[in-house]
Design a protein around this motif. Structure first.
Motif, mmCIF file in Angstrom:
data_model
loop_
_atom_site.group_PDB
_atom_site.id
_atom_site.type_symbol
_atom_site.label_atom_id
_atom_site.label_comp_id
_atom_site.label_asym_id
_atom_site.label_seq_id
_atom_site.Cartn_x
_atom_site.Cartn_y
_atom_site.Cartn_z
ATOM 1 N N MET A 1 -50.075 -51.502 19.035
ATOM 2 C CA MET A 1 -49.202 -50.340 18.984
ATOM 3 C C MET A 1 -49.908 -49.202 18.264
ATOM 4 O O MET A 1 -50.523 -49.408 17.231
ATOM 5 N N ARG A 2 -49.833 -48.022 18.827
ATOM 6 C CA ARG A 2 -50.440 -46.860 18.172
ATOM 7 C C ARG A 2 -49.594 -46.436 16.984
ATOM 8 O O ARG A 2 -48.392 -46.661 16.945
ATOM 9 N N ARG A 3 -50.277 -45.774 16.012
ATOM 10 C CA ARG A 3 -49.587 -45.357 14.793
ATOM 11 C C ARG A 3 -49.865 -43.894 14.502
ATOM 12 O O ARG A 3 -50.968 -43.397 14.749
ATOM 13 N N VAL A 4 -48.874 -43.242 13.929
ATOM 14 C CA VAL A 4 -49.034 -41.921 13.348
ATOM 15 C C VAL A 4 -48.769 -42.111 11.857
ATOM 16 O O VAL A 4 -47.693 -42.551 11.457
ATOM 17 N N VAL A 5 -49.766 -41.811 11.039
ATOM 18 C CA VAL A 5 -49.691 -42.020 9.595
ATOM 19 C C VAL A 5 -49.560 -40.659 8.925
ATOM 20 O O VAL A 5 -50.281 -39.722 9.262
ATOM 21 N N VAL A 6 -48.632 -40.562 7.980
ATOM 22 C CA VAL A 6 -48.402 -39.299 7.272
ATOM 23 C C VAL A 6 -48.123 -39.607 5.805
ATOM 24 O O VAL A 6 -47.539 -40.637 5.477
ATOM 25 N N HIS A 19 -42.113 -34.113 9.412
ATOM 26 C CA HIS A 19 -41.382 -33.806 10.644
ATOM 27 C C HIS A 19 -42.335 -33.626 11.826
ATOM 28 O O HIS A 19 -42.027 -34.035 12.946
ATOM 29 N N ARG A 20 -43.492 -33.038 11.585
ATOM 30 C CA ARG A 20 -44.481 -32.898 12.668
ATOM 31 C C ARG A 20 -44.999 -34.272 13.084
ATOM 32 O O ARG A 20 -45.194 -34.542 14.267
ATOM 33 N N ALA A 21 -45.209 -35.158 12.108
ATOM 34 C CA ALA A 21 -45.672 -36.513 12.420
ATOM 35 C C ALA A 21 -44.627 -37.268 13.240
ATOM 36 O O ALA A 21 -44.979 -38.001 14.168
ATOM 37 N N ALA A 22 -43.353 -37.083 12.913
ATOM 38 C CA ALA A 22 -42.293 -37.736 13.692
ATOM 39 C C ALA A 22 -42.304 -37.230 15.131
ATOM 40 O O ALA A 22 -42.163 -38.014 16.075
ATOM 41 N N ALA A 23 -42.503 -35.920 15.304
ATOM 42 C CA ALA A 23 -42.571 -35.357 16.659
ATOM 43 C C ALA A 23 -43.780 -35.909 17.414
ATOM 44 O O ALA A 23 -43.683 -36.247 18.599
ATOM 45 N N GLU A 24 -44.920 -36.012 16.734
ATOM 46 C CA GLU A 24 -46.123 -36.560 17.368
ATOM 47 C C GLU A 24 -45.921 -38.026 17.746
ATOM 48 O O GLU A 24 -46.376 -38.477 18.792
ATOM 49 N N ARG A 26 -43.095 -39.458 18.538
ATOM 50 C CA ARG A 26 -42.225 -39.512 19.719
ATOM 51 C C ARG A 26 -43.016 -39.208 20.978
ATOM 52 O O ARG A 26 -42.879 -39.900 21.992
ATOM 53 N N VAL A 27 -43.863 -38.184 20.934
ATOM 54 C CA VAL A 27 -44.650 -37.799 22.108
ATOM 55 C C VAL A 27 -45.623 -38.902 22.499
ATOM 56 O O VAL A 27 -45.824 -39.182 23.682
ATOM 57 N N ARG A 28 -46.224 -39.554 21.520
ATOM 58 C CA ARG A 28 -47.251 -40.568 21.767
ATOM 59 C C ARG A 28 -46.674 -41.973 21.928
ATOM 60 O O ARG A 28 -47.431 -42.923 22.116
ATOM 61 N N ASP A 29 -45.349 -42.103 21.783
ATOM 62 C CA ASP A 29 -44.696 -43.407 21.808
ATOM 63 C C ASP A 29 -45.373 -44.340 20.803
ATOM 64 O O ASP A 29 -45.811 -45.453 21.131
ATOM 65 N N ALA A 30 -45.466 -43.862 19.565
ATOM 66 C CA ALA A 30 -46.172 -44.578 18.502
ATOM 67 C C ALA A 30 -45.227 -44.862 17.341
ATOM 68 O O ALA A 30 -44.151 -44.260 17.231
ATOM 69 N N GLU A 31 -45.642 -45.756 16.473
ATOM 70 C CA GLU A 31 -44.906 -46.018 15.241
ATOM 71 C C GLU A 31 -45.237 -44.921 14.236
ATOM 72 O O GLU A 31 -46.345 -44.399 14.222
ATOM 73 N N LEU A 32 -44.267 -44.593 13.376
ATOM 74 C CA LEU A 32 -44.472 -43.620 12.313
ATOM 75 C C LEU A 32 -44.593 -44.375 10.995
ATOM 76 O O LEU A 32 -43.670 -45.068 10.583
ATOM 77 N N ALA A 77 -28.970 -38.880 7.891
ATOM 78 C CA ALA A 77 -28.325 -39.809 8.822
ATOM 79 C C ALA A 77 -29.037 -39.822 10.172
ATOM 80 O O ALA A 77 -28.960 -40.792 10.906
ATOM 81 N N LEU A 78 -29.724 -38.732 10.490
ATOM 82 C CA LEU A 78 -30.469 -38.667 11.746
ATOM 83 C C LEU A 78 -31.748 -39.467 11.598
ATOM 84 O O LEU A 78 -32.485 -39.309 10.632
ATOM 85 N N LYS A 79 -32.017 -40.295 12.518
ATOM 86 C CA LYS A 79 -33.249 -41.076 12.483
ATOM 87 C C LYS A 79 -34.330 -40.319 13.250
ATOM 88 O O LYS A 79 -34.032 -39.501 14.113
ATOM 89 N N PRO A 80 -35.609 -40.586 12.953
ATOM 90 C CA PRO A 80 -36.683 -39.829 13.609
ATOM 91 C C PRO A 80 -36.863 -40.147 15.090
ATOM 92 O O PRO A 80 -37.611 -39.474 15.777
ATOM 93 N N GLY A 81 -36.196 -41.181 15.599
ATOM 94 C CA GLY A 81 -36.313 -41.511 17.018
ATOM 95 C C GLY A 81 -37.501 -42.390 17.354
ATOM 96 O O GLY A 81 -37.821 -42.569 18.524
ATOM 97 N N VAL A 82 -38.167 -42.919 16.353
ATOM 98 C CA VAL A 82 -39.303 -43.828 16.540
ATOM 99 C C VAL A 82 -39.192 -44.931 15.496
ATOM 100 O O VAL A 82 -38.416 -44.841 14.554
ATOM 101 N N THR A 83 -39.995 -45.974 15.666
ATOM 102 C CA THR A 83 -40.059 -47.028 14.664
ATOM 103 C C THR A 83 -40.678 -46.449 13.399
ATOM 104 O O THR A 83 -41.765 -45.878 13.434
#
Length: 172
Positions: A1-6, A19-24, A26-32, A77-83
């Protein structure tokens, strides 16, 4: 699984990067993966000279709690939309981020902030460290344009400079 680390610190620049990492992610279908770096009181020298395992465990627990608070403040309460995974990593911020984003397929997202000459002497740039040492692509997120306005308000309050109400009216 790909990862975005912040990295997360709670500063406005850190929140923008988060927030930019969460957007990235979502676009990459990666874990945050959100990393909060922590150090023992007194740095590594302090941990070798008298801090026992109990004190280090308390420091780590405080870092984990701080990370939970940061993530709650960032997403609420809003989740980032990714793992989403949070990590409290012992070490300096740059080394903790580079060590976590160790796979060439990762994306490391770092915030950049205004860096005056005095600040550069006192605190080295985490973004520069990551750009120089990371084994994966690094995305440097500039500070929000509102951050300079916020800093101007802080300076005004610190020096007790009165506010000119004409500054608040939009120019036409």
């Amino acid at each position: 699984m790909r990862r975005v680390v912040v990295g997360a610190t709670g500063t406005p620049g850190s929140l923008a990067a988060l927030h930019r990492a969460a957007a990235e992610a979502r676009v990459r279908d990666a874990e945050l993966w959100v990393v909060l770096a922590w150090q023992s009181p007194g740095g590594e020298l302090g941990s070798r000279n008298g801090l026992g395992p109990t004190a280090l465990a308390e420091c780590r627990a405080a870092a984990v709690e701080r990370l939970r608070e940061l993530l709650d403040a960032a997403f609420g309460a809003l989740k980032p939309g990714v793992t989403l995974s949070g990590f409290a990593v012992r070490g300096t911020p740059g080394a903790a981020l580079v060590g976590t984003a160790c796979d060439p397929g990762d994306l490391l997202v770092v915030g950049t902030g205004p860096r005056g000459p005095l600040r550069r002497l006192v605190r080295p740039s985490v973004a520069r460290y990551c750009l120089a040492h990371a084994a994966c692509p690094v995305l440097a997120v500039p500070p929000s344009p509102l951050q300079s306005d916020l800093e101007a308000v802080h300076r005004r309050n610190t020096w007790r400079i009165p506010l000119d109400l004409r500054e608040l009216t939009p120019e036409q």
